[in-house]
Write an enzyme that holds these catalytic residues in place. Structure first.
Site, PDB file in Angstrom:
ATOM      1  N   ASP A   1     -43.902  -8.488 -21.632  1.00  0.00           N
ATOM      2  CA  ASP A   1     -44.503  -7.179 -21.326  1.00  0.00           C
ATOM      3  C   ASP A   1     -45.628  -6.940 -22.331  1.00  0.00           C
ATOM      4  O   ASP A   1     -45.429  -7.102 -23.538  1.00  0.00           O
ATOM      5  CB  ASP A   1     -43.419  -6.090 -21.442  1.00  0.00           C
ATOM      6  N   ILE A   2     -46.834  -6.597 -21.853  1.00  0.00           N
ATOM      7  CA  ILE A   2     -47.940  -6.435 -22.820  1.00  0.00           C
ATOM      8  C   ILE A   2     -47.977  -5.051 -23.463  1.00  0.00           C
ATOM      9  O   ILE A   2     -48.782  -4.811 -24.361  1.00  0.00           O
ATOM     10  CB  ILE A   2     -49.343  -6.769 -22.258  1.00  0.00           C
TER      11      ILE A   2
ATOM     12  N   GLN B   1     -40.882   4.063 -12.594  1.00  0.00           N
ATOM     13  CA  GLN B   1     -41.570   2.825 -12.200  1.00  0.00           C
ATOM     14  C   GLN B   1     -43.079   3.038 -12.208  1.00  0.00           C
ATOM     15  O   GLN B   1     -43.578   4.053 -11.682  1.00  0.00           O
ATOM     16  CB  GLN B   1     -41.113   2.390 -10.793  1.00  0.00           C
TER      17      GLN B   1
ATOM     18  N   HIS C   1     -39.069  -5.509 -10.817  1.00  0.00           N
ATOM     19  CA  HIS C   1     -38.919  -6.314 -12.040  1.00  0.00           C
ATOM     20  C   HIS C   1     -37.749  -5.803 -12.853  1.00  0.00           C
ATOM     21  O   HIS C   1     -37.413  -4.629 -12.804  1.00  0.00           O
ATOM     22  CB  HIS C   1     -40.197  -6.254 -12.886  1.00  0.00           C
ATOM     23  N   PHE C   2     -37.170  -6.719 -13.616  1.00  0.00           N
ATOM     24  CA  PHE C   2     -36.168  -6.347 -14.617  1.00  0.00           C
ATOM     25  C   PHE C   2     -36.810  -6.433 -15.992  1.00  0.00           C
ATOM     26  O   PHE C   2     -37.533  -7.384 -16.287  1.00  0.00           O
ATOM     27  CB  PHE C   2     -34.951  -7.279 -14.564  1.00  0.00           C
ATOM     28  N   HIS C   3     -36.538  -5.416 -16.811  1.00  0.00           N
ATOM     29  CA  HIS C   3     -36.944  -5.417 -18.218  1.00  0.00           C
ATOM     30  C   HIS C   3     -35.796  -6.003 -19.040  1.00  0.00           C
ATOM     31  O   HIS C   3     -34.627  -5.646 -18.819  1.00  0.00           O
ATOM     32  CB  HIS C   3     -37.158  -3.991 -18.726  1.00  0.00           C
TER      33      HIS C   3
HETATM   34  P1  5GP Z   1     -42.201  -0.147 -14.885  1.00  0.00           P
HETATM   35  O1  5GP Z   1     -42.790   1.056 -15.554  1.00  0.00           O
HETATM   36  O2  5GP Z   1     -42.786  -0.305 -13.505  1.00  0.00           O
HETATM   37  O3  5GP Z   1     -40.719  -0.212 -14.906  1.00  0.00           O
HETATM   38  O4  5GP Z   1     -42.637  -1.399 -15.756  1.00  0.00           O
HETATM   39  C1  5GP Z   1     -43.894  -1.954 -15.720  1.00  0.00           C
HETATM   40  C2  5GP Z   1     -44.051  -2.679 -17.018  1.00  0.00           C
HETATM   41  O5  5GP Z   1     -45.168  -3.501 -16.920  1.00  0.00           O
HETATM   42  C3  5GP Z   1     -44.280  -1.740 -18.208  1.00  0.00           C
HETATM   43  O6  5GP Z   1     -43.282  -1.955 -19.185  1.00  0.00           O
HETATM   44  C4  5GP Z   1     -45.663  -2.111 -18.707  1.00  0.00           C
HETATM   45  O7  5GP Z   1     -45.731  -2.111 -20.108  1.00  0.00           O
HETATM   46  C5  5GP Z   1     -45.869  -3.493 -18.141  1.00  0.00           C
HETATM   47  N1  5GP Z   1     -47.234  -3.842 -17.828  1.00  0.00           N
HETATM   48  C6  5GP Z   1     -48.186  -3.035 -17.292  1.00  0.00           C
HETATM   49  N2  5GP Z   1     -49.323  -3.729 -17.090  1.00  0.00           N
HETATM   50  C7  5GP Z   1     -49.068  -5.000 -17.488  1.00  0.00           C
HETATM   51  C8  5GP Z   1     -49.860  -6.183 -17.509  1.00  0.00           C
HETATM   52  O8  5GP Z   1     -51.020  -6.227 -17.112  1.00  0.00           O
HETATM   53  N3  5GP Z   1     -49.265  -7.308 -17.990  1.00  0.00           N
HETATM   54  C9  5GP Z   1     -47.975  -7.310 -18.450  1.00  0.00           C
HETATM   55  N4  5GP Z   1     -47.488  -8.456 -18.902  1.00  0.00           N
HETATM   56  N5  5GP Z   1     -47.200  -6.211 -18.442  1.00  0.00           N
HETATM   57  C10 5GP Z   1     -47.749  -5.068 -17.967  1.00  0.00           C
END
Ligand code: 5GP
Length: 139
Positions: free
Chosen positions: A33-34, A96, A102-104
């Site tokens: 995660d970046i 989200q 995705h899973f973290h």
């Molecule tokens: P969500 O909020 O949908 O559960 O998680 C999305 C995740 O993707 C977040 O933790 C966010 O930091 C990560 N993320 C957002 N943009 C990018 C990207 O361009 N590359 C990577 N590797 N992670 C990203």
């Protein structure tokens, strides 16, 4: 909402955007995660296009959770945390922000506060690259 093939993770899967890759097989892709919520924050996504848990067919979901377990073991081996948080959000109201399921995987340490989801700074690419290599070496 229909699946948007222009979401960031779909672009990563197609190789249109870079990622610090940790693991890949026929069904899943895993990368750092970046905007990490902590050291070693890793993501696991299916190659199948699905927005959330409700849209992913059962066999693809089975592959995804098995890969999440596999990568989590490697993350645990590398960082030796006190615990490992596995998280998955469905819908903007649930937190989200990228609409490809995705899973973290987030290593956790006693006494360390978890920064708010979506409220972290960008990780250092050189550090993320090292972590990705360390995790990949355990797989
Ligand atoms: P969500 O909020 O949908 O559960 O998680 C999305 C995740 O993707 C977040 O933790 C966010 O930091 C990560 N993320 C957002 N943009 C990018 C990207 O361009 N590359 C990577 N590797 N992670 C990203």
């Amino acid at each position: 909402m229909a699946y948007d093939p222009e979401n960031i993770f779909a672009k990563i899967l197609r190789g249109e955007l870079p990622a610090h890759k940790v693991y890949e097989d026929a069904h899943v892709f895993s990368f750092m995660d970046i905007f990490p919520q902590g050291k070693g924050h890793t993501l696991v996504i299916p190659k199948a296009p699905a927005e959330n848990l409700f849209d992913l067919p059962g066999d693809a979901l089975a592959n995804l959770i098995q890969a999440t377990q596999k990568v989590s073991v490697a993350v645990r081996d590398v960082f030796e945390p006190d615990g490992v948080l596995i998280a998955q959000f469905n819908g903007a109201a649930a937190g989200q922000t990228v609409f490809h399921i995705h899973f973290h995987i987030i290593p956790r340490w006693e006494g360390d506060a978890l920064p708010g989801h979506g409220h972290t700074g960008r990780g250092d690419d050189a550090e993320l690259a090292v972590m990705a290599k360390e995790i990949a070496a355990k797989l």
